[in-house]
Design an enzyme around this catalytic site. Structure first.
Site, PDB file in Angstrom:
ATOM      1  N   LYS A 165       0.805  -1.219   0.000  1.00 40.03           N
ATOM      2  CA  LYS A 165       0.000   0.000   0.000  1.00 40.03           C
ATOM      3  C   LYS A 165       0.840   1.270   0.000  1.00 40.03           C
ATOM      4  O   LYS A 165       0.400   2.314  -0.476  1.00 40.03           O
ATOM      5  CB  LYS A 165      -0.942  -0.003   1.209  1.00 40.03           C
ATOM      6  CG  LYS A 165      -2.028  -1.071   1.134  1.00 40.03           C
ATOM      7  CD  LYS A 165      -2.949  -1.003   2.336  1.00 40.03           C
ATOM      8  CE  LYS A 165      -4.050  -2.036   2.252  1.00 40.03           C
ATOM      9  NZ  LYS A 165      -4.974  -1.978   3.414  1.00 40.03           N
ATOM     10  N   LYS A 247      -8.217 -10.603  -8.013  1.00 39.58           N
ATOM     11  CA  LYS A 247      -9.432 -10.889  -7.270  1.00 39.58           C
ATOM     12  C   LYS A 247     -10.469  -9.801  -7.523  1.00 39.58           C
ATOM     13  O   LYS A 247     -10.142  -8.678  -7.908  1.00 39.58           O
ATOM     14  CB  LYS A 247      -9.125 -10.981  -5.771  1.00 39.58           C
ATOM     15  CG  LYS A 247      -8.710  -9.676  -5.131  1.00 39.58           C
ATOM     16  CD  LYS A 247      -8.453  -9.858  -3.638  1.00 39.58           C
ATOM     17  CE  LYS A 247      -8.082  -8.526  -2.983  1.00 39.58           C
ATOM     18  NZ  LYS A 247      -7.828  -8.666  -1.529  1.00 39.58           N
ATOM     19  N   LYS A 250     -13.221  -4.005  -4.556  1.00 40.58           N
ATOM     20  CA  LYS A 250     -13.844  -2.681  -4.560  1.00 40.58           C
ATOM     21  C   LYS A 250     -12.867  -1.610  -5.031  1.00 40.58           C
ATOM     22  O   LYS A 250     -13.266  -0.578  -5.572  1.00 40.58           O
ATOM     23  CB  LYS A 250     -14.326  -2.353  -3.143  1.00 40.58           C
ATOM     24  CG  LYS A 250     -15.124  -1.066  -3.024  1.00 40.58           C
ATOM     25  CD  LYS A 250     -16.556  -1.251  -3.492  1.00 40.58           C
ATOM     26  CE  LYS A 250     -17.401  -0.020  -3.181  1.00 40.58           C
ATOM     27  NZ  LYS A 250     -18.813  -0.213  -3.548  1.00 40.58           N
TER      28      LYS A 250
END
Length: 384
Positions: A165, A247, A250
């Site tokens: 991240k 995957k 969102k």
């Protein structure tokens, strides 16, 4: 990832298992149950039996308030929550975790209610389990501080999600670095014994295990050793409709990559039409050579309960373009009652808030007792 001890006795937990064979996947539900409690031994492991320091089975899992659930969330986690929920289950909307990255305050408030409505519409029963908003229980942050004093910078820096991240950020928020400690506090605050997680979170559960051991060795046995419960990824996690190597998420900027539980029927049809396939027109299942088409078959199977062999046989007379419409119809039939219930719930925000308030009170009753034990052990309690 190897070496993480996972409890072999998954009391009253539901596990979805994919059986790979020439017939493709067959999704089964297996329930593991036992009437005997879990006992904590001196090594902080769990075992069957009736010994001293008996720790009741308790499940904890959290989900960030990203708004509305998509089918990857549902089949990957929420359906298992629904099937395993009881009075010893706590499911938290972890809003404190969400602010590790910038959030619009108004949108965050709305997303907390949307996530609440999503979970309830999918079958979470607030009368059976404890559904609550993380920030309503201040002991999460208090315990997180105590645990942060027991961990080290190198221990946190090795966690893969921080590296992933922060790799594209210039100014890295401290919260992004230390949120795994808060995650450990979430788990340990309720003396959780089982934590359903995806494989990408296993190292964070290892941190919770590590901090429980460090605390117990330093201050005395308070925390049981939490065990990760990993649901079979191939059966429960859907891939992106636009890229079967990723995957369903969102965070994907392409909205057509996922199907949300509130998508209108026409939107579902359009997303299925735009789903990636390949240059072979037949409907066949092969995860290696035809991952995109196989992903559609998995979606179809999860929504209907049919196995891949039957799906392929029943659709052998059509091509993949036509098959996409069959999948869309199955998805819409599956989502119809969830979508209807979600819209009903969202019209009554007061009801949603009351559920979160009541869940917060129940969670606080447990959290206060654990925090009292922690304060006494650490030396923070001073009395005359």
């Amino acid at each position: 990832m190897s070496g993480l001890p996972v409890s072999k006795t998954l009391h009253h937990l539901i596990r979805f298992t994919v059986l790979e064979s020439k017939n493709g996947p067959s999704f089964l539900i297996r329930k593991f149950s036992s009437d005997r409690p879990l006992a904590c031994n001196d090594n902080n492991n769990f075992q069957q039996g009736n010994k001293k320091n008996v720790t009741p089975r308790r499940i904890f899992s959290g989900i960030q308030p990203t708004g509305v659930l998509h089918l990857g969330n549902y089949f990957g986690a929420v359906r298992q929550w629904v099937l395993s929920q009881d009075e010893n289950s706590l499911f938290s909307i972890v809003d404190l975790h969400s602010i590790t990255l910038p959030q619009d305050p108004k949108a965050l408030k709305e997303n907390i209610l949307k996530m609440s409505a999503s979970l309830l519409a999918c079958g979470i029963d607030h009368e059976k389990c404890i559904l609550f908003q993380q920030s309503k229980v201040p002991q999460h942050a208090e315990l997180s501080w105590v645990l942060s004093c027991l961990t080290t910078l190198p221990r946190l820096g090795h966690l893969p999600q921080f590296k992933e991240k922060s790799s594209k950020m210039t100014d890295i928020p401290l919260g992004l670095y230390i949120y795994p400690v808060l995650q450990s506090a979430d788990i340990l605050l309720y003396k959780s014994t089982h934590v359903p997680v995806g494989e990408d979170q296993l190292q964070h559960i290892q941190l919770a295990q590590h901090l429980a051991r460090v605390f117990n060795n330093k201050y005395g046995p308070i925390f049981p050793r939490p065990s990760a419960v990993v649901y079979d990824e191939s059966a429960s996690r859907l891939k992106s409709l636009r890229n079967p190597d990723k995957k369903m998420s969102k965070s994907d900027p392409d909205a057509k990559s996922r199907i949300e539980i509130t998508d209108d029927p026409d939107v579902v049809v359009e997303k299925c039409k735009k789903a990636m396939t390949d240059f072979t027109s037949a409907v066949t299942y092969d995860l290696v050579t035809r991952p995109a088409v196989s992903n559609l078959i998995i979606l179809h199977s999860l929504c209907t309960g049919l196995d891949a062999k039957r799906i392929c046989h029943e659709n052998q007379h059509i091509d993949t373009a036509q098959y996409k419409l069959v999948v869309a119809e199955a998805v819409n039939e599956f989502l119809q009652p969830i979508r209807r219930r979600y819209m009903e719930l969202l019209k009554d925000p007061g009801y949603l808030i009351s559920i979160l308030d009541k869940g917060g009170e129940r969670a606080t009753d447990i959290a206060q007792e654990t925090w009292r034990e922690v304060k006494n052990a650490v030396g923070l309690t001073v009395s005359s």
